[in-house]
Design a protein around this motif. Sequence first.
Motif, PDB file in Angstrom:
ATOM      1  N   UNK A 145      -1.489   5.663  -3.430  1.00 42.56           N
ATOM      2  CA  UNK A 145      -1.295   7.100  -3.263  1.00 42.56           C
ATOM      3  C   UNK A 145       0.109   7.315  -2.714  1.00 42.56           C
ATOM      4  N   UNK A 146       0.840   8.198  -3.355  1.00 42.15           N
ATOM      5  CA  UNK A 146       2.157   8.640  -2.902  1.00 42.15           C
ATOM      6  C   UNK A 146       2.076  10.130  -2.601  1.00 42.15           C
TER       7      UNK A 146
ATOM      8  N   UNK B 144       5.247   6.429  -0.039  1.00 44.64           N
ATOM      9  CA  UNK B 144       4.036   5.643  -0.219  1.00 44.64           C
ATOM     10  C   UNK B 144       3.098   5.891   0.955  1.00 44.64           C
ATOM     11  N   UNK B 145       1.863   6.255   0.663  1.00 49.49           N
ATOM     12  CA  UNK B 145       0.886   6.587   1.699  1.00 49.49           C
ATOM     13  C   UNK B 145      -0.114   5.452   1.893  1.00 49.49           C
TER      14      UNK B 145
ATOM     15  N   UNK C 212       2.533   3.745   8.181  1.00 48.95           N
ATOM     16  CA  UNK C 212       2.479   3.984   9.625  1.00 48.95           C
ATOM     17  C   UNK C 212       2.292   5.466   9.957  1.00 48.95           C
ATOM     18  N   UNK C 213       2.880   6.341   9.147  1.00 54.45           N
ATOM     19  CA  UNK C 213       2.829   7.779   9.428  1.00 54.45           C
ATOM     20  C   UNK C 213       1.405   8.337   9.401  1.00 54.45           C
TER      21      UNK C 213
ATOM     22  N   UNK D 140      -1.286   6.559  -8.324  1.00 60.31           N
ATOM     23  CA  UNK D 140      -0.417   5.605  -9.031  1.00 60.31           C
ATOM     24  C   UNK D 140      -1.240   4.353  -9.329  1.00 60.31           C
ATOM     25  N   UNK D 141      -0.995   3.787 -10.479  1.00 55.75           N
ATOM     26  CA  UNK D 141      -1.705   2.567 -10.867  1.00 55.75           C
ATOM     27  C   UNK D 141      -0.710   1.617 -11.522  1.00 55.75           C
ATOM     28  N   UNK D 142      -0.818   0.357 -11.153  1.00 50.24           N
ATOM     29  CA  UNK D 142       0.032  -0.669 -11.755  1.00 50.24           C
ATOM     30  C   UNK D 142      -0.856  -1.758 -12.345  1.00 50.24           C
TER      31      UNK D 142
END
Length: 119
Positions: A36-37, A50-51, A64-65, A99-101
């Motif tokens: 997840x972004x 980047x989450x 960290x956020x 997002x998927x890779x």
Amino acid sequence: QVQLVELGGGLVQPGGSLRLSCEVSGITSGIYAWAWYRQAPGKQRQQRELVAVIMSGDTTSIADAVKGRFTVSGDYANNTVSLQMNDLKPEDTAVYYCYLKKHNGYVYWGQGTQVTVSS
């Protein structure tokens, strides 16, 4: 055709919770990682943050956020990944992208879902 669809965004007051889900179609195997972004207001695409990440072996990583407030989980039988967001703050306001890779290096993005944290 591969498609990622995010669901669950909306308006929430500070301290509230939301659960985002990402449903994937068109892929049955070969997923390396989900993520997840988020893109905050006024930021460009290349500034997406980047989450959370979840690897195919269920290893997860949280930025960290949002650590301690957000969790990521996967329901691979249904090709769905979720982001549980608790104790939301105004600075969490953003468009959230799935997002998927794949193992072959191909990446895919969803269309995004708006999350607004405001009183």
